[in-house]
Design an enzyme around this catalytic site. Structure first.
Site, PDB file in Angstrom:
ATOM      1  N   ASP A  45       0.862  -1.166   0.000  1.00 45.16           N
ATOM      2  CA  ASP A  45       0.000   0.000   0.000  1.00 45.16           C
ATOM      3  C   ASP A  45       0.910   1.230   0.000  1.00 45.16           C
ATOM      4  O   ASP A  45       2.106   1.154   0.290  1.00 45.16           O
ATOM      5  CB  ASP A  45      -0.943  -0.003   1.207  1.00 45.16           C
ATOM      6  CG  ASP A  45      -2.246   0.729   0.907  1.00 45.16           C
ATOM      7  OD1 ASP A  45      -2.261   1.593   0.010  1.00 45.16           O
ATOM      8  OD2 ASP A  45      -3.254   0.442   1.567  1.00 45.16           O
ATOM      9  N   GLU A  70     -17.359   9.826   5.194  1.00 51.94           N
ATOM     10  CA  GLU A  70     -16.868   8.460   5.362  1.00 51.94           C
ATOM     11  C   GLU A  70     -15.954   8.160   4.180  1.00 51.94           C
ATOM     12  O   GLU A  70     -16.358   8.240   3.030  1.00 51.94           O
ATOM     13  CB  GLU A  70     -18.004   7.437   5.472  1.00 51.94           C
ATOM     14  CG  GLU A  70     -18.987   7.402   4.334  1.00 51.94           C
ATOM     15  CD  GLU A  70     -20.026   6.295   4.475  1.00 51.94           C
ATOM     16  OE1 GLU A  70     -19.910   5.448   5.381  1.00 51.94           O
ATOM     17  OE2 GLU A  70     -20.963   6.282   3.656  1.00 51.94           O
TER      18      GLU A  70
END
Length: 703
Positions: free
Chosen positions: A242, A450
Site C-alpha cells: 500500500d 466516510e
C-alpha cells in the site's frame, strides 16, 4: 493456450529481459513509477491505477455505483460485466495516452481493485469500497470482478489486485501503527476466504498488502502472510505495498531502524513493488548486505511477467479498442441497470411505487437531493453528465408534476450562508413540504464524511464514522419535515449502516440508494415511479445501536456481523423489499456429483414484475466449532413476471459443510445441517420485516 501456459512463457521472456538489465536498472523497476530503460527499448510504466467502480482518477469514464452498492445487487454477472467495462475503458484510455507518450499515474493497465476486506464494523470509513460483511458474498463478487477485468484470453485485458492483505478494516486514524490481533479461527472463517478465492479461482494477478500489522508482523513485510499466499495458495503474481506503507515499518510500527532496513524487510519477505519511495534505497540496502541480487531479480521478473501477460511489448487484440468506447451508451445503460438493482427498499407502507397521475406537487428536500458528491463514493472517475436525484426526478416528470425544492440543511454544517442564522434553510424546507402532496427527503453522507484517512475523509475521525447517527442538522431536518404531516419517502445515500429508527417510525417509505453512480438519479426516478421494482439486498447489517458493538479496535468476530451477532438487527443482512410478492413454493436439497445443490420452485404471486434474490443459508447442527448463526452459502438473482413460476437451481458453497477449528484448520465435521431457502436470513427480525420465512430443509451428510 491457457493462462498457466501463457504465464510460463511470459515468465521466460521476463527472465531474459531482466537478465539484460544492470542490477541498478532492475532495482529501479520495483517502484510504482518505473522509469524507462532506453537501451533496452523499455518505456516508463506507472503501476498505480484505480478501477473500483469505473476507471478512476483518469478523466472521463463510466461511473458505476460504489462497490457496496454493487454488493447489494447480489448479481455476480453484473459485477463481472462492470469489471469488463472498466478493462475496456482502461484499455481505450491506455491506447490513447500512450499514443501521446503520456505514461503518468492512473494511465496504466494495473488496477488496484477490488477491495475484498471484510466490512466488520460500520464505523470504518472505507467500508463502502468493499462488498460488505460476508466472506462468501465478498468472494463470489470479487471472483467475478477479477475474471471480468482480466478476461480469459492469453493476453490479460487488465490486471486486477486483491487488497488489502490482510485483516484490515480500521480504525483509519491508527492504520499506520495498528496491530490487528486476530485468532487463527477468525482468520480462516472470516478474514482470508475472499483472498483465497481470488487467488485460487480467479488467478488474480496482484495482491496489495495492508498498512497495519497482523499479529505483530507488518502486512507488507510478513513471512506468515506470504507463506499463506504463495506456498499454501500457490499465488503466482506480484505483491505490491500500500502507498508509503513501507515507511511505517521504521516510523510507526518500529520493526526496523531505518529506511534501508524497511526496504530490505519488504523485499526479503516478498513485496515486489513499492507504492512509495522506500525502494529508492534498495541499492543502499544491497551495499550494506541487507538484500541479495537474487531477491532484486526475483521481484523484477515477477513484475515483468505481469507486463508481458498484459501484452505491453507485443501487438494485441486490444490495441484497436478506440477511445470512443469510453462512456458509450451501452456502458451508461449498464451503470443505470446496476444502480436500479442496487437500491434496497427498507420500508414501504404501500406508498411506493408513486403514480405521477395522482400527484400535482412533489417536494424534493435534503442535502443529498441535488448533490453530485453523493452519487460517486470514493475512488471514482469523472462522468460527462451526472444525474442527481433531483435532476432524475425532474427529467422523469417533465412538466406533468410541479416540483418544489429545498436543500433543507447542509450535509453537516449548521448553515448554508456564512452570515445567516443556524439552520437557515429549515423554514424553506417546511414551506416546500406544506405546499407539496408528497415529500422525497434525501439524506445521508458522502466521501467527505466516510472515506479514507488522508483522502477526502473528515478531520475528526480520519474518515471513519464516530456514530451511526446522521449529522445533527439532518436529524433536525427529518423532524421538521415529519411534523409537517405530509407523506414522506426517505432516500438514504450512504455507504454503510445508518440508524434509521426515526425514519422507520415517522416516514412512509425508506430506500437505501448507497452511492449510486453518475446515473443514480435516472435510476432512482424509474424505481420510485414503478418502471423498475427495487430488488437489492443489504450486504451489511444495520444495527439498532453502536452500543452493542465491540470496541472498534477489537478484531475478534464475536458480536459482529450477522453471522456472530447476538441481538436483533434494525435491518438485517440479506433483507430488502420489492414491489412484487415472490414466494418459495417448494424446495429440496440433494447431493450430486458436483456437490450439494438446492432446487427451489418460486412464484411471483404479486401484480408487478420484479427481480428477486434467492438466498440459501446453512447452519451446522452438530459441531461446537460452527459459526453461531446460519451463514450465506448460495444465492441467485432471478426475474419473474406477475404470476410466473420458475425453478431456480443453485450450488451450495462446499465450505458451508465445514468448520474452522481454533488452530485455523478447516475440516468437515458434523452430519446434520439446516438449509434455509428464501429471500432473507431465517432470523426472526427478517421474517417480521419481510412477512414471510424461508423454507427449512434438514440435510444429513455422511462426512
Amino acid at each position: 493456450m491457457d493462462r498457466s501456459e501463457a504465464r510460463r512463457i511470459a515468465r521466460k521472456r521476463a527472465e531474459v529481459l531482466v537478465g539484460k538489465m544492470t542490477l541498478e536498472e532492475r532495482a529501479s523497476q520495483l517502484r510504482f513509477d518505473a522509469p524507462g530503460i532506453r537501451h533496452l527499448g523499455i518505456p516508463a510504466y506507472n503501476w498505480w491505477n484505480e478501477g473500483l467502480h469505473g476507471v478512476a482518477r483518469a478523466g472521463q469514464a463510466t461511473v458505476f455505483p460504489q462497490a457496496i452498492g454493487m454488493a447489494a445487487t447480489f448479481d455476480e454477472k453484473l459485477v463481472g460485466r462492470m469489471a469488463e467495462i472498466v478493462s475496456l475503458e482502461g484499455r481505450a484510455k491506455y491506447n490513447a495516452y500512450t499514443a501521446e507518450d503520456d505514461r503518468g499515474i492512473y494511465k496504466g493497465l494495473t488496477f488496484w481493485s477490488p477491495n475484498v476486506n471484510i466490512f466488520r464494523d460500520p464505523r470504518w470509513g472505507r467500508g463502502h469500497e468493499t462488498y460488505g460483511e460476508d466472506p462468501y458474498l465478498t468472494s463470489r463478487l470479487g471472483v467475478s470482478f477479477v475474471k471480468g477485468l482480466q478476461g480469459d484470453g492469453e493476453v490479460m485485458r487488465a490486471a486486477a489486485c486483491a487488497k488489502h492483505f490482510a485483516v484490515h478494516s480500521g480504525p483509519e486514524e491508527l492504520r499506520h501503527e495498528f496491530d490487528a490481533v486476530v485468532s487463527e479461527k477468525d482468520m480462516g472463517e472470516t478474514y482470508l476466504p475472499a483472498f483465497e478465492a481470488l487467488v485460487k479461482e480467479a488467478d488474480v494477478e496482484a495482491v496489495m498488502g495492508a498498512y497495519n500489522r497482523t499479529n505483530g508482523e507488518p502486512c507488507c513485510g510478513s513471512e506468515t502472510l506470504q507463506k499463506i499466499l504463495r506456498e499454501d495458495w500457490g499465488f503466482q503474481g506480484h505483491f505490491v505495498s500500500d502507498c508509503w506503507a513501507l515507511h511505517d515499518f521504521h516510523e510507526h510500527h518500529m520493526v526496523t531502524r531505518n529506511i534501508r532496513e524497511s526496504a530490505a524487510l519488504a523485499l526479503n519477505t516478498g513485496c515486489d513493488l513499492n507504492c512509495g519511495n522506500t525502494y529508492l534505497h534498495i541499492m543502499k540496502a544491497f551495499e550494506e548486505g541487507l538484500v541479495t541480487e537474487e531477491a532484486i531479480t526475483q521481484a523484477a521478473v515477477r513484475l515483468y511477467t505481469t507486463r508481458f501477460l498484459l501484452g505491453l511489448f507485443d501487438k494485441t487484440e486490444y490495441d484497436s479498442i478506440p477511445y470512443t468506447v469510453v462512456e458509450s451508451r451501452e456502458h451508461l445503460e449498464t451503470a443505470q441497470k446496476a444502480a436500479e438493482e442496487s437500491f434496497v427498499l427498507l420500508k414501504n407502507n404501500g406508498i411506493l411505487p408513486l403514480s405521477k397521475e395522482k400527484l400535482k406537487t412533489i417536494g424534493i428536500i435534503g442535502p443529498n437531493a441535488d448533490s453530485r458528491e453523493a452519487l460517486i463514493g470514493n475512488y471514482h472517475g469523472t462522468a460527462s453528465r451526472y444525474r442527481t436525484i433531483q435532476e432524475g426526478i425532474q427529467d422523469y416528470l417533465g412538466d406533468d408534476v410541479r416540483i418544489l425544492t429545498s436543500v433543507g440543511c447542509e450535509l453537516f454544517r449548521d448553515r448554508s450562508e456564512h452570515l445567516a442564522y443556524t439552520m437557515d434553510r429549515l423554514s424553506e424546507a417546511k414551506m416546500v413540504a406544506r405546499n407539496s402532496d408528497l415529500v422525497i427527503l434525501c439524506v445521508g453522507l458522502d466521501e467527505s464524511l466516510e472515506g479514507e484517512e488522508g483522502d477526502t475523509g473528515n478531520s475528526y475521525a480520519s474518515g471513519d464514522k464516530a456514530s451511526l447517527l446522521l449529522p445533527e442538522v439532518q436529524r433536525d431536518l427529518m423532524k421538521a419535515v415529519a411534523e409537517c404531516g405530509k407523506p414522506v419517502v426517505c432516500l438514504l445515500m450512504a455507504g454503510s449502516d445508518i440508524d434509521m429508527s426515526y425514519a422507520a417510525e415517522h416516514f412512509d417509505a425508506i430506500m437505501m440508494l448507497w452511492y449510486p453512480g453518475a446515473q443514480g438519479g435516472k435510476a432512482a426516478a424509474r424505481v420510485l415511479f414503478g418502471d423498475v421494482s427495487p430488488s437489492g439486498k443489504l450486504p451489511v447489517t444495520f444495527y439498532e445501536s453502536m452500543e452493542e458493538l465491540p470496541d472498534f479496535e477489537d478484531y475478534a468476530m464475536k458480536g459482529r456481523t450477522y453471522r456472530y451477532m447476538e441481538k436483533a438487527a434494525q435491518y438485517p443482512f440479506g433483507y430488502g423489499l420489492s414491489y412484487g410478492d415472490v414466494q418459495v413454493v417448494g424446495a429440496k436439497a440433494e447431493s450430486r456429483d458436483d456437490g450439494i445443490v438446492v432446487a427451489a420452485v418460486i412464484k411471483n404471486t404479486g401484480s408487478v414484475a420484479t427481480d428477486e434474490v434467492l438466498q440459501v443459508y446453512v447452519k451446522n447442527l452438530d459441531s461446537p466449532d460452527a459459526v453461531p448463526n446460519p451463514s450465506l452459502a448460495g444465492f441467485i438473482r432471478v426475474a419473474l413476471e406477475p404470476n410466473e413460476e420458475i425453478e431456480a437451481v443453485l450450488s451450495i458453497d462446499p465450505n458451508a459443510f465445514t468448520v474452522v477449528k481454533e488452530d485455523g484448520s478447516r475440516v468437515a465435521e458434523g452430519s446434520r445441517f439446516a438449509v434455509y431457502v428464501g429471500f432473507s436470513q431465517p432470523d426472526s427480525r427478517s421474517i417480521e420485516l419481510l412477512g414471510k420465512e424461508p423454507v427449512c430443509l434438514e440435510l444429513v451428510l455422511d462426512q
